[in-house]
Design an enzyme around this catalytic site. Structure first.
Site, mmCIF file in Angstrom:
data_model
loop_
_atom_site.group_PDB
_atom_site.id
_atom_site.type_symbol
_atom_site.label_atom_id
_atom_site.label_comp_id
_atom_site.label_asym_id
_atom_site.label_seq_id
_atom_site.Cartn_x
_atom_site.Cartn_y
_atom_site.Cartn_z
ATOM 1 C CG ASP A 150 -1.989 -1.047 1.175
ATOM 2 O OD1 ASP A 150 -2.410 -1.399 0.058
ATOM 3 O OD2 ASP A 150 -2.422 -1.511 2.244
ATOM 4 C CE1 TYR A 154 4.082 -6.951 3.889
ATOM 5 C CE2 TYR A 154 3.432 -9.257 4.121
ATOM 6 C CZ TYR A 154 3.472 -8.087 3.383
ATOM 7 O OH TYR A 154 2.898 -8.053 2.126
#
Length: 270
Positions: free
Chosen positions: A52, A110
């Site tokens: 994003d 992540y």
């Protein structure tokens, strides 16, 4: 045709995410422009996932095919010259014909980094987040109990339906499908079940760092997990809240979405 596999690192601050968008700067768009500048070919590099706006990457993977013959080391050097400094190509290698940066991925890792502004160990005195650090962390204004963060992290390990941690209104045109699910599948056949193999919080150089590794991630899933962990660490939610939130299958049951700037795609495994 040669199929190329690239590993990238980028500062996501100046970009509107990975996926190319009309009139907006994106990582995919900048990379496609650099490839065209170097080779004269128009290609759309496929990423392992669509990070994003504002999200960073230490190990994003992309793949694309080229007709022009060019040694890997020459392509590597030329692309880094053509790209802005915020995007670096770390590795260039030829891939087998069946390789696809997204569909071939089996797991991802992540990290989310928090700057705890109020340090309990320092007697609750506010710390100042350096402007050199601020674009890459969540400067969190609430006192956080690291022990509570660590205790709750294990509650999402294993196979779970993460509907409560998915974006409530994902746009399917830009949704981050980190695994091999197809947009052509009807919605009732898309599963929100994911396997989390690692979920833990650590203190590192004055930061609270969340590391999560799994088979795939829903849109905003990591940021929504972090926002919920922070509610637990700030004692706004009870320590055992995760089980109930997971079973609710309702985004409104979980905490807020953590800011994009603290999130890093660390590694993609194949």
């Amino acid at each position: 045709m040669t199929l190329w596999k690239l590993t990238l690192s980028y500062d996501g601050t100046p970009y509107s995410g990975w996926q190319v968008q009309p009139t907006l700067p994106t990582v995919q768009g900048r990379l496609a422009a650099a490839i065209q500048h170097v080779t004269g070919e128009v290609v759309l590099p496929q990423g392992s996932g669509r990070t994003d706006a504002g999200v960073h990457a230490l190990g994003q993977v992309t793949s694309f095919s080229l007709e022009v013959p060019i040694p890997a080391e020459n392509l590597h050097r030329a692309l880094n010259r053509a790209l802005p400094p915020s995007i670096r190509v770390l590795v260039v290698e030829e891939a087998p014909p069946e390789f696809h940066a997204r569909h071939s991925a089996v797991r991802k890792t992540y990290e989310y980094r928090i700057f705890p502004r109020i340090a309990r160990a320092a007697g609750g005195v506010d710390r100042i987040c350096s402007p050199m650090l601020a674009p890459f962390v969540w400067d969190c204004p609430w006192p956080l109990d690291l022990g509570l963060l660590q205790s709750s992290a294990g509650d999402v390990m294993g196979d779970h339906d993460f509907t409560s941690f998915a974006a409530s209104d994902p746009d399917l045109a830009t949704r981050n499908l980190a695994d091999a699910e197809s947009l052509e599948l009807p919605s009732e056949q898309r599963s929100n079940v994911r396997r989390i193999e690692r979920s833990r919080w650590d203190e590192r150089d004055g930061l609270y760092v969340y590391t999560v590794r799994g088979s795939g991630f829903l849109h905003h899933m990591v940021r929504n997990l972090v926002g919920t962990f922070v509610d637990i660490g700030a004692e706004r939610l009870p320590i055992d809240a995760m089980a109930g939130i997971l079973s609710a299958h309702d985004r409104s049951a979980a905490g807020p979405t953590a800011p994009a700037r603290g999130l890093f795609l660390v590694e993609v495994e194949y």
